[in-house]
Every structure is written in structure tokens, then in C-alpha cells.
Scaffold this active site. Structure first.
Site, PDB file in Angstrom:
ATOM      1  N   HIS A 195       0.823  -1.206   0.000  1.00  0.00           N
ATOM      2  CA  HIS A 195       0.000   0.000   0.000  1.00  0.00           C
ATOM      3  C   HIS A 195       0.868   1.272   0.000  1.00  0.00           C
ATOM      4  CE1 HIS A 195      -3.855  -2.130   1.631  1.00  0.00           C
ATOM      5  NE2 HIS A 195      -3.343  -2.693   0.544  1.00  0.00           N
ATOM      6  N   GLU A 204       0.716   4.084   1.684  1.00  0.00           N
ATOM      7  CA  GLU A 204       1.128   4.650   2.979  1.00  0.00           C
ATOM      8  C   GLU A 204       2.259   3.826   3.577  1.00  0.00           C
ATOM      9  OE1 GLU A 204      -1.833   3.726   1.962  1.00  0.00           O
ATOM     10  OE2 GLU A 204      -3.437   5.039   2.656  1.00  0.00           O
ATOM     11  N   CYS A 211      -6.093   2.090   5.103  1.00  0.00           N
ATOM     12  CA  CYS A 211      -6.718   0.856   5.594  1.00  0.00           C
ATOM     13  C   CYS A 211      -6.235   0.570   7.025  1.00  0.00           C
ATOM     14  CB  CYS A 211      -6.379  -0.313   4.674  1.00  0.00           C
ATOM     15  SG  CYS A 211      -4.679  -0.882   4.884  1.00  0.00           S
ATOM     16  N   CYS A 262      -2.354  -0.227   7.219  1.00  0.00           N
ATOM     17  CA  CYS A 262      -1.528   0.979   7.119  1.00  0.00           C
ATOM     18  C   CYS A 262      -1.660   1.820   8.384  1.00  0.00           C
ATOM     19  CB  CYS A 262      -1.926   1.803   5.899  1.00  0.00           C
ATOM     20  SG  CYS A 262      -1.421   1.055   4.337  1.00  0.00           S
TER      21      CYS A 262
HETATM   22  O1  LIG Z   1      -4.619   2.008   2.723  1.00  0.00           O
HETATM   23  C1  LIG Z   1      -4.656   1.673   1.522  1.00  0.00           C
HETATM   24  C2  LIG Z   1      -5.673   0.897   0.997  1.00  0.00           C
HETATM   25  C3  LIG Z   1      -5.575   0.444  -0.290  1.00  0.00           C
HETATM   26  N1  LIG Z   1      -4.506   0.764  -1.044  1.00  0.00           N
HETATM   27  C4  LIG Z   1      -4.386   0.229  -2.392  1.00  0.00           C
HETATM   28  C5  LIG Z   1      -4.364  -1.271  -2.486  1.00  0.00           C
HETATM   29  C6  LIG Z   1      -4.914  -1.537  -3.851  1.00  0.00           C
HETATM   30  O2  LIG Z   1      -3.829  -1.454  -4.797  1.00  0.00           O
HETATM   31  C7  LIG Z   1      -5.877  -0.378  -4.062  1.00  0.00           C
HETATM   32  C8  LIG Z   1      -7.314  -0.749  -3.781  1.00  0.00           C
HETATM   33  O3  LIG Z   1      -7.806  -1.464  -4.882  1.00  0.00           O
HETATM   34  P1  LIG Z   1      -9.396  -1.630  -5.154  1.00  0.00           P
HETATM   35  O4  LIG Z   1      -9.460  -2.156  -6.559  1.00  0.00           O
HETATM   36  O5  LIG Z   1     -10.025  -0.266  -5.031  1.00  0.00           O
HETATM   37  O6  LIG Z   1      -9.918  -2.577  -4.124  1.00  0.00           O
HETATM   38  O7  LIG Z   1      -5.528   0.614  -3.136  1.00  0.00           O
HETATM   39  C9  LIG Z   1      -3.520   1.587  -0.560  1.00  0.00           C
HETATM   40  O8  LIG Z   1      -2.523   1.890  -1.242  1.00  0.00           O
HETATM   41  N2  LIG Z   1      -3.644   2.049   0.722  1.00  0.00           N
HETATM   42 ZN   LIG Z   2      -3.297   0.149   3.524  1.00  0.00          ZN
END
Ligand SMILES: O=c1ccn([C@H]2C[C@H](O)[C@@H](COP(=O)(O)O)O2)c(=O)[nH]1
Ligand SMILES: [Zn+2]
Length: 159
Positions: free
Chosen positions: A77, A79, A103, A106
Site C-alpha cells: 500500500h 502509505e 486501511c 496501514c
Molecule cells: O490504505 C490503503 C488501501 C488500499 N490501497 C491500495 C491497495 C490496492 O492497490 C488499491 C485498492 O484497490 P481496489 O481495486 O479499489 O480494491 O488501493 C492503498 O494503497 N492504501
Molecule cells: Zn493500507
């Protein structure tokens, strides 16, 4: 007289987070993050991508199917990448500009690193358990979070 339409700090750092997100290969959600010290120095940048050595062309970018054939088990991710890319020693009191609300995974890492403020652009997963848990942990850890207020400059983001 000085220019009046210069970027404010929030737009400057979110603009850099947005630019970072454009390095992502994720076809559905590109995320960028910019970590900034309490005196407005950029400490680190990141975007969501496959771990070093895991080819963007070989690993899956699918959202659905057998979990092993989706991106979720592999992608790092934005972050977390920004935290891991930091080469200094002290992130205490720093803030993070991110194009997507962090998320829960993170968020744990942000808390442990000493980040004190989260400025986010999209909160499109606000109803998920992950983001609800993130906000619960941020509240407990006294991390403030606020939505980025767009200035009148033009940004293009595909979220
Ligand atoms: O905290 C976060 C949450 C998600 N991400 C990234 C991980 C994935 O590459 C995308 C989410 O994909 P979806 O197709 O929208 O489910 O976002 C992040 O970098 N940081
Ligand atoms: Zn994340």
C-alpha cells in the site's frame, strides 16, 4: 507585490501525493502518499505497487477470483511504502497526505511510526470494516484526520 494565487501547503502536498499516485500500475485504484514533518518538510513518498522483485507484469492486478490470483495478497500500500521509503530516524509529529483513507493495516503502521495527522482525499471505502477500524484506532491513538479541501487549482484524479 507578491503573487496571491500561490498553492497553500495542503494543496502542495496533496498535489505531490496525487503525482506519486500516477506511478501506480493498479488499474482500478491508484494511491499516493506524502509524509511531511511538522515544519512542512517532505520526509517521504509512496504509491501502491508490487514489492521489489515482484514484477508488475507477472503479478496479478485482478480484484476478483482465487485470492492467489488477485492483487490483494501482494500489493504494497501507498502509505506503507511511504513509511518504508523513509530513510531518516524521526517521524514523530509528522502528517501524511494520502489520496485514499488508510486501511487498518496501514493505520497500525502509521500509529507505530509516530504520525499525528492524516489528510485524505477519497474516503470511498468508508463503509468497510477496514476503514471503520482505522478510524477507531486513530481516535484511540489521538491521530487527527481530515478531508482535504480542494483549492481552486485543477487536479485530475481517477478514483
Ligand atoms: O490504505 C490503503 C488501501 C488500499 N490501497 C491500495 C491497495 C490496492 O492497490 C488499491 C485498492 O484497490 P481496489 O481495486 O479499489 O480494491 O488501493 C492503498 O494503497 N492504501
Ligand atoms: Zn493500507
Amino acid at each position: 507585490m507578491k503573487r496571491q494565487d500561490y498553492l497553500n501547503w495542503d494543496s502542495y502536498f496533496m498535489g505531490i501525493a496525487l503525482l506519486s499516485s500516477m506511478r501506480s500500475k493498479d488499474p482500478s485504484t491508484s494511491v499516493g502518499a506524502c509524509i511531511v514533518s511538522d515544519d512542512n518538510k517532505i520526509l517521504s513518498l509512496g504509491y501502491n505497487g508490487m514489492p521489489i522483485g515482484c514484477s508488475d507484469d507477472e503479478y496479478p492486478w485482478e480484484r476478483e477470483g482465487n485470492p492467489l490470483d488477485t492483487k490483494y495478497l501482494y500489493v504494497c500500500h501507498a502509505e506503507l511504502n511511504a513509511l518504508l521509503n523513509y530513510s531518516g530516524t524521526n517521524m514523530k509529529g509528522a502528517k501524511i497526505y494520502t489520496t485514499l483513507f488508510p486501511c487498518n493495516e496501514c493505520t497500525k503502521a502509521l500509529i507505530q511510526s509516530g504520525i499525528k495527522e492524516v489528510i485524505y482525499m477519497s474516503d470511498k471505502y468508508a463503509d468497510t470494516d477496514s476503514v471503520i477500524a482505522s478510524k477507531r484506532m486513530m481516535d484511540s491513538a489521538k491521530i487527527t484526520y481530515r478531508s482535504y479541501q480542494m483549492c481552486n487549482k485543477e487536479f485530475t484524479l481517477h478514483l
